[in-house]
Enzyme design. Structure first.
Site, short mmCIF file in Angstrom:
data_model
loop_
_atom_site.label_atom_id
_atom_site.label_comp_id
_atom_site.label_asym_id
_atom_site.label_seq_id
_atom_site.Cartn_x
_atom_site.Cartn_y
_atom_site.Cartn_z
N THR B 158 33.68 2.69 17.31
CA THR B 158 34.18 1.90 18.44
C THR B 158 35.69 2.15 18.56
O THR B 158 36.08 3.16 19.12
CB THR B 158 33.83 0.41 18.30
OG1 THR B 158 34.25 -0.05 17.03
CG2 THR B 158 32.33 0.18 18.47
N LYS B 184 31.57 3.21 9.85
CA LYS B 184 32.50 2.87 10.92
C LYS B 184 33.05 1.47 10.65
O LYS B 184 32.47 0.69 9.90
CB LYS B 184 31.83 2.90 12.28
CG LYS B 184 30.92 1.71 12.52
CD LYS B 184 30.79 1.36 13.99
CE LYS B 184 32.09 0.91 14.58
NZ LYS B 184 32.36 -0.55 14.42
N THR B 195 32.27 -4.24 14.05
CA THR B 195 31.32 -4.18 12.98
C THR B 195 31.73 -3.21 11.92
O THR B 195 32.33 -2.20 12.18
CB THR B 195 29.99 -3.70 13.58
OG1 THR B 195 29.64 -4.58 14.60
CG2 THR B 195 28.93 -3.63 12.55
N ASN B 403 44.74 -6.35 19.79
CA ASN B 403 43.88 -7.53 19.89
C ASN B 403 44.32 -8.56 20.91
O ASN B 403 43.59 -9.48 21.21
CB ASN B 403 43.74 -8.17 18.51
CG ASN B 403 42.84 -7.34 17.62
OD1 ASN B 403 41.69 -7.12 17.96
ND2 ASN B 403 43.38 -6.84 16.53
N THR B 408 39.68 -4.91 29.72
CA THR B 408 39.68 -4.32 31.07
C THR B 408 38.44 -3.47 31.26
O THR B 408 37.75 -3.14 30.31
CB THR B 408 40.92 -3.45 31.29
OG1 THR B 408 41.12 -2.64 30.13
CG2 THR B 408 42.14 -4.32 31.53
#
Lengths: 408, 408
Positions: B158, B184, B195, B403, B408
């Protein structure tokens, strides 16, 4: 949540720690800081019933140990002295004997019993207290020119950006009782660590045992429910003095107006706690987290604290991002029994989650709400009757700046 | 701490999750993200003994529930599919049936039993899984052109800035066993939450029960000892598959070389955990906290975690400030039995605290040390024999930026 109106508590405009009868306070510059006031005192005309709560940090600073020992014996205080710029923590045996000397000299200067003096320090740790300066500060105690609650409130600050003071009144036994308070605290502060210090005064007569239990309960609901950065210092302390000069029938839990007194007392504690949270390092907003429907008081508190301590929640609110997923997540890892399918969440009046599932809400409206200076997050666990409120602040660039910059 | 050399563990240069025999992996773009790969698979030629550990967050995402249920029944896995961009969390009954469909369609596509398929999702929460895209992704699974471990490692990311992979070998029963891994995780990630996902493969034969307990122990020492921001997500999961294609005598705790296998297995877990910590959101440094002399394993872990989680420690290290007071403070509030007069602290090789008191050290040298990319904080409690290590990263302006910025 207590609101002043519903409990017939009257807030004194520009109230101070000396608003209750018989208390004086002041502050001087004794050379611990460059030019700012750095040594403060708070004094009661007569010995006052007193109580204290102290940091749970294993590295308890020397002044806390000295104050705690004295207060456990005497149950009374008449004078409190506080220095800023040096915490007298991690200073070993020397630190302890310095704190004892600070107490003894203050007692002599003010003409009170040694055991009726509390000493308190905040600032750099690991550096011996410069006793020549402390002695010179004590020599100046009580002079009229330096006597003003503002001087006291300034002298106890470290990186705080504002002084913190408050007073409120409530009628007990037909007599108007006043409760005042002053505090400092802005995070575990540059350059090393600092402290949440709060001092509360009242001219009510309160039995010492009841005063101690009131302080403990009120602290659990207020000072222990704020977080700036989750770091609990070596010097945290809250002290209360009740000098009884309003000559009410001494208050205890059996007194018919005890609850009224306690609510007013807790109102002052809460007010100071919120002032500390709002002045958190780098903060632009006060965040209030209200958790309802919890299966126990502990669960309510833990969930509220998990949310208010989450860096992700704190940064989202700094960015005015109505990112409810981060609140859900914090609820989920609070290690309390949660039924994920029952949780409801609101940002102020805007409901964003119901029965654990997202609601359709106007994100623009959410963003607008989070741009307020005071932001309220409401979480209903819907599995019980208990509630708790926690206060904190947003996590900003300035927090990183204040705490990352090298000590100079 | 395990080092590769002392345990005859050999690191495979550019090792991947497919380094062990019989595993293939790949990744495709199915339209969940704009252009990046967003759907990955990991496959074993034959059904493999498998084990899993899952987030303790009360809001456990649907794919975790489905995977956990299947694995508890079958004890085996053959195919794992992972999508990024959508976490399928807080999605209610629809989310659960979507995860079930994802599992079933994958089984059909790959020609394996449904219960031998694990499903995993990471990304936005509270948004239904776009099943048309998931179905199209599943339709592409297994094609040779998309088959490469790099594709898999990219597809599961991500906000990670790098792929995370590792493989190591160790000789068991005279056979060279390989253990590979991919992961990840970069913090609870913008825009909602994300995650920590880790997948581990080995061609060793391992009894399922022993594999599960090895995974649990290794996770406690590695994945559970890292923190980026203290936020534990709804989707965290670690899965391991052992397909036995090296045909060693099946490993269990009674096998004479079990410890050797476990060390190698834990070495891979630790390597992946450190890669995750180092790639923390906004991080510029990997911080390792080593606590020794603790009275219990739990105490060692708690103290290490308190330090690695402290915003004040994290910002000080970002600013290369040898501010040991903040470490002392975190030790003190870890809620573990500490003897404040016995604690020793070093920054790398520079001793800064002994017997709870500050040592005279060269601050410039301390600052220089903290400018390294890998920083080690060593705390000796000197009251016991236990130790633990935790890993994390510094807290920087970029963490706040990543953060706080509005979705958006």
């Amino acid at each position: 949540m207590i609101t002043a109106t519903e409990k017939s508590i009257q807030i004194i405009e520009e109230g101070h720690i000396t608003s209750p009868k018989g208390f004086t306070a002041g502050g001087v510059h004794c050379g611990l800081r460059k030019t700012k006031l750095d040594f403060g005192w708070l004094h009661s005309e007569i010995p006052a019933a007193a109580a204290g709560v102290y940091t749970l940090n294993s590295f308890q600073a020397a002044p806390l140990k000295v104050t705690k020992n004295s207060l456990e014996k005497s149950k009374k205080l008449q004078t409190i002295v506080v220095n800023s710029a040096n915490a007298n923590a991690c200073t070993g045996k020397q630190g302890y004997s310095d704190a004892l000397e600070m107490q003894k000299l203050t007692a002599e200067q003010m003409g009170v019993e040694t055991d009726h003096v509390a000493v308190s320090s905040t600032g750099l740790i690991g550096v011996p207290l410069p006793m020549d300066k402390i002695r010179s500060g004590i020599g100046m105690l009580g002079k009229e020119a330096d006597t003003s609650p503002e001087n006291f409130e300034k002298a106890i600050l470290t990186t705080d950006t504002v002084t913190k003071h408050l007073a409120a009144q409530v009628e007990i036994d037909g007599k108007m009782i006043t409760i005042g308070g002053a505090a400092k605290g802005s995070g575990m502060i540059h350059p090393n660590m600092a402290t949440m210090l709060s001092f509360i005064t009242t001219d009510a007569a309160v039995e010492q045992k009841s005063l101690q239990s009131a302080l403990k309960s009120a602290t659990d609901n207020t000072f222990n429910m704020i977080t700036v950065d989750g770091d609990c210092s070596t010097n945290d302390m809250v002290l209360v003095m009740a000098n009884g000069m309003q000559k009410n029938k001494p208050l205890n839990e059996s007194h018919p107006e005890w609850d009224k007194f306690f609510e007013a007392f807790q109102f002052v504690c809460q007010g100071l706690a919120k002032l500390i949270a709002k002045d958190g390092e780098g903060a632009t907003k006060l965040i209030e987290v209200n958790v309802t429907g919890a299966p126990s008081e502990i669960a309510a508190r833990q969930v509220a604290k998990a949310i208010i301590s989450s860096n992700l929640v704190k940064t989202a609110i700094y960015g005015a991002d109505p990112n409810w997923g981060r609140i859900v997540c914090a609820v989920g890892y609070s290690e309390q029994p949660i039924d994920a399918d029952k949780v409801g969440i609101s940002l102020g009046d805007i409901a964003v989650v119901k029965d654990g599932l997202p609601l359709d809400f106007d994100e623009g409206e959410g963003k607008l709400y989070l741009q307020n200076e005071n932001v309220k997050l409401i979480v209903n666990l819907n599995i019980g009757e208990y509630e708790a409120t926690a206060w904190g602040c947003d996590l900003t660039y300035d927090y990183v700046k204040i705490n990352a910059s090298y000590r100079t």
